[in-house]
Design a protein around this motif. Structure first.
Motif, PDB file in Angstrom:
ATOM      1  N   SER A  24       0.843  -1.194   0.000  1.00  0.00           N
ATOM      2  CA  SER A  24       0.000   0.000   0.000  1.00  0.00           C
ATOM      3  C   SER A  24       0.878   1.244   0.000  1.00  0.00           C
ATOM      4  CB  SER A  24      -0.905   0.020   1.225  1.00  0.00           C
ATOM      5  OG  SER A  24      -1.797  -1.053   1.196  1.00  0.00           O
ATOM      6  N   PRO A  25       0.684   2.115  -0.998  1.00  0.00           N
ATOM      7  CA  PRO A  25       1.460   3.355  -1.007  1.00  0.00           C
ATOM      8  C   PRO A  25       0.911   4.315   0.033  1.00  0.00           C
ATOM      9  CG  PRO A  25      -0.100   3.344  -2.816  1.00  0.00           C
ATOM     10  CD  PRO A  25      -0.222   2.003  -2.118  1.00  0.00           C
ATOM     11  N   PRO A  26       1.700   5.300   0.443  1.00  0.00           N
ATOM     12  CA  PRO A  26       1.164   6.293   1.369  1.00  0.00           C
ATOM     13  C   PRO A  26      -0.123   6.898   0.819  1.00  0.00           C
ATOM     14  CG  PRO A  26       3.525   6.569   1.147  1.00  0.00           C
ATOM     15  CD  PRO A  26       3.104   5.539   0.125  1.00  0.00           C
ATOM     16  N   LEU A  27      -1.023   7.264   1.718  1.00  0.00           N
ATOM     17  CA  LEU A  27      -2.330   7.777   1.321  1.00  0.00           C
ATOM     18  C   LEU A  27      -2.239   8.970   0.371  1.00  0.00           C
ATOM     19  CD1 LEU A  27      -4.218   7.560   4.713  1.00  0.00           C
ATOM     20  CD2 LEU A  27      -4.587   6.151   2.695  1.00  0.00           C
ATOM     21  N   VAL A  28      -1.190   9.775   0.471  1.00  0.00           N
ATOM     22  CA  VAL A  28      -1.101  10.965  -0.354  1.00  0.00           C
ATOM     23  C   VAL A  28      -0.747  10.621  -1.799  1.00  0.00           C
ATOM     24  CG1 VAL A  28       0.598  11.595   1.385  1.00  0.00           C
ATOM     25  CG2 VAL A  28       0.784  12.604  -0.740  1.00  0.00           C
ATOM     26  N   ARG A  29      -0.253   9.434  -2.064  1.00  0.00           N
ATOM     27  CA  ARG A  29       0.166   9.085  -3.420  1.00  0.00           C
ATOM     28  C   ARG A  29      -0.912   8.404  -4.249  1.00  0.00           C
ATOM     29  NH1 ARG A  29       5.645   6.708  -1.625  1.00  0.00           N
ATOM     30  NH2 ARG A  29       6.642   8.566  -0.862  1.00  0.00           N
ATOM     31  N   GLU A  30      -1.831   7.723  -3.606  1.00  0.00           N
ATOM     32  CA  GLU A  30      -2.836   6.966  -4.365  1.00  0.00           C
ATOM     33  C   GLU A  30      -4.101   6.822  -3.542  1.00  0.00           C
ATOM     34  OE1 GLU A  30      -3.169   2.321  -5.378  1.00  0.00           O
ATOM     35  OE2 GLU A  30      -1.420   3.294  -6.277  1.00  0.00           O
ATOM     36  N   GLN A  31      -5.248   7.011  -4.172  1.00  0.00           N
ATOM     37  CA  GLN A  31      -6.514   6.857  -3.474  1.00  0.00           C
ATOM     38  C   GLN A  31      -6.784   5.382  -3.217  1.00  0.00           C
ATOM     39  OE1 GLN A  31      -9.746   8.738  -5.508  1.00  0.00           O
ATOM     40  NE2 GLN A  31      -8.647  10.651  -5.760  1.00  0.00           N
ATOM     41  N   LEU A  32      -7.407   5.106  -2.074  1.00  0.00           N
ATOM     42  CA  LEU A  32      -7.806   3.738  -1.750  1.00  0.00           C
ATOM     43  C   LEU A  32      -9.109   3.409  -2.459  1.00  0.00           C
ATOM     44  CD1 LEU A  32      -7.302   3.749   2.120  1.00  0.00           C
ATOM     45  CD2 LEU A  32      -5.846   2.636   0.428  1.00  0.00           C
ATOM     46  N   ASP A  33      -9.212   2.178  -2.961  1.00  0.00           N
ATOM     47  CA  ASP A  33     -10.510   1.771  -3.497  1.00  0.00           C
ATOM     48  C   ASP A  33     -11.393   1.359  -2.318  1.00  0.00           C
ATOM     49  OD1 ASP A  33     -10.063  -0.984  -2.802  1.00  0.00           O
ATOM     50  OD2 ASP A  33      -9.146  -1.371  -4.746  1.00  0.00           O
ATOM     51  N   LEU A  40      -8.870  -1.927   5.537  1.00  0.00           N
ATOM     52  CA  LEU A  40      -8.029  -1.130   6.435  1.00  0.00           C
ATOM     53  C   LEU A  40      -8.821  -0.603   7.620  1.00  0.00           C
ATOM     54  CD1 LEU A  40      -5.834   0.793   3.876  1.00  0.00           C
ATOM     55  CD2 LEU A  40      -5.022  -0.789   5.625  1.00  0.00           C
ATOM     56  N   ALA A  41     -10.074  -0.275   7.411  1.00  0.00           N
ATOM     57  CA  ALA A  41     -10.915   0.202   8.516  1.00  0.00           C
ATOM     58  C   ALA A  41     -11.032  -0.869   9.595  1.00  0.00           C
ATOM     59  CB  ALA A  41     -12.295   0.597   8.002  1.00  0.00           C
ATOM     60  N   ARG A  42     -11.100  -2.145   9.209  1.00  0.00           N
ATOM     61  CA  ARG A  42     -11.139  -3.229  10.197  1.00  0.00           C
ATOM     62  C   ARG A  42      -9.853  -3.272  11.017  1.00  0.00           C
ATOM     63  NH1 ARG A  42     -14.536  -5.595   6.377  1.00  0.00           N
ATOM     64  NH2 ARG A  42     -12.911  -6.473   5.076  1.00  0.00           N
ATOM     65  N   VAL A  43      -8.721  -3.059  10.349  1.00  0.00           N
ATOM     66  CA  VAL A  43      -7.438  -3.058  11.066  1.00  0.00           C
ATOM     67  C   VAL A  43      -7.392  -1.883  12.040  1.00  0.00           C
ATOM     68  CG1 VAL A  43      -4.934  -2.898  10.838  1.00  0.00           C
ATOM     69  CG2 VAL A  43      -6.248  -4.249   9.184  1.00  0.00           C
ATOM     70  N   PHE A  44      -7.766  -0.694  11.565  1.00  0.00           N
ATOM     71  CA  PHE A  44      -7.731   0.475  12.436  1.00  0.00           C
ATOM     72  C   PHE A  44      -8.765   0.375  13.548  1.00  0.00           C
ATOM     73  CE2 PHE A  44      -5.463   2.416   8.809  1.00  0.00           C
ATOM     74  CZ  PHE A  44      -4.309   2.754   9.492  1.00  0.00           C
ATOM     75  N   LEU A 117       1.439  -0.747   7.678  1.00  0.00           N
ATOM     76  CA  LEU A 117       0.514   0.267   8.205  1.00  0.00           C
ATOM     77  C   LEU A 117       1.249   1.581   8.400  1.00  0.00           C
ATOM     78  CD1 LEU A 117      -1.738  -1.334  10.973  1.00  0.00           C
ATOM     79  CD2 LEU A 117      -2.451  -0.365   8.788  1.00  0.00           C
ATOM     80  N   SER A 118       2.440   1.496   8.943  1.00  0.00           N
ATOM     81  CA  SER A 118       3.248   2.687   9.169  1.00  0.00           C
ATOM     82  C   SER A 118       3.579   3.367   7.838  1.00  0.00           C
ATOM     83  CB  SER A 118       4.532   2.311   9.903  1.00  0.00           C
ATOM     84  OG  SER A 118       5.356   3.421  10.067  1.00  0.00           O
ATOM     85  N   ALA A 119       3.948   2.585   6.836  1.00  0.00           N
ATOM     86  CA  ALA A 119       4.274   3.149   5.528  1.00  0.00           C
ATOM     87  C   ALA A 119       3.051   3.799   4.891  1.00  0.00           C
ATOM     88  CB  ALA A 119       4.837   2.068   4.614  1.00  0.00           C
ATOM     89  N   LEU A 120       1.893   3.213   5.078  1.00  0.00           N
ATOM     90  CA  LEU A 120       0.652   3.769   4.536  1.00  0.00           C
ATOM     91  C   LEU A 120       0.404   5.165   5.082  1.00  0.00           C
ATOM     92  CD1 LEU A 120      -2.083   3.202   2.954  1.00  0.00           C
ATOM     93  CD2 LEU A 120      -2.990   2.618   5.205  1.00  0.00           C
ATOM     94  N   LEU A 121       0.740   5.359   6.353  1.00  0.00           N
ATOM     95  CA  LEU A 121       0.499   6.639   7.015  1.00  0.00           C
ATOM     96  C   LEU A 121       1.702   7.574   6.967  1.00  0.00           C
ATOM     97  CD1 LEU A 121      -1.452   5.322  10.102  1.00  0.00           C
ATOM     98  CD2 LEU A 121      -2.378   6.393   8.051  1.00  0.00           C
TER      99      LEU A 121
END
Length: 127
Positions: A24-33, A40-44, A117-121
């Motif tokens: 998963s790329p950082p949120l700023v680079r690509e929108q999540l489908d 991811l919401a389940r993980v968070f 998860l850390s990389a995503l954020l």
């Protein structure tokens, strides 16, 4: 603890390690489908409970990077079934793994999932 909500959220929703976080790329680079966002919401959601955060902390800070269920249970003023529920939620979202040795169960973090998860954020301060 909102166990009914947890049961509804996680019922049949086992997330295989790396499946939802795979590169998963950082949120700023690509929108999540929509599907990845739901996973991811389940993980968070799992991380949104203070008991579960403490469990992850206990496991992470234990010698050798693993903790016996007895060490986890002793750290809380909660019943064994409640602790088991929290451990199951963390396993189901791929943040913990476990191994039975005799009559005891030992828990370990899944570092690659936490790292992803850390990389995503990992969003720069100036977006």
């Amino acid at each position: 603890m909102d166990e009914d909500f947890d049961n509804h959220l996680y019922q049949g929703a086992r997330v295989e390690p790396l499946q939802i976080l795979d590169c998963s790329p950082p949120l700023v680079r690509e929108q999540l489908d929509a599907d990845k966002a739901a996973d991811l919401a389940r993980v968070f959601k799992a991380l949104g409970d203070p008991v579960r955060l403490r469990i992850l902390s206990i496991v992470a800070s234990h010698a050798g990077g693993e903790a016996c269920v007895c060490d986890i249970t002793d750290a809380f003023d909660l019943t064994q079934p409640t602790i088991s529920h929290h451990l199951k939620v963390l396993r189901d979202v791929g943040l913990l793994t476990h191994e039975r040795r005799g009559s005891w169960v030992y828990y370990q973090l899944v570092p690659e999932n936490l790292a992803q998860l850390s990389a995503l954020l990992d969003i720069p301060a100036t977006v």
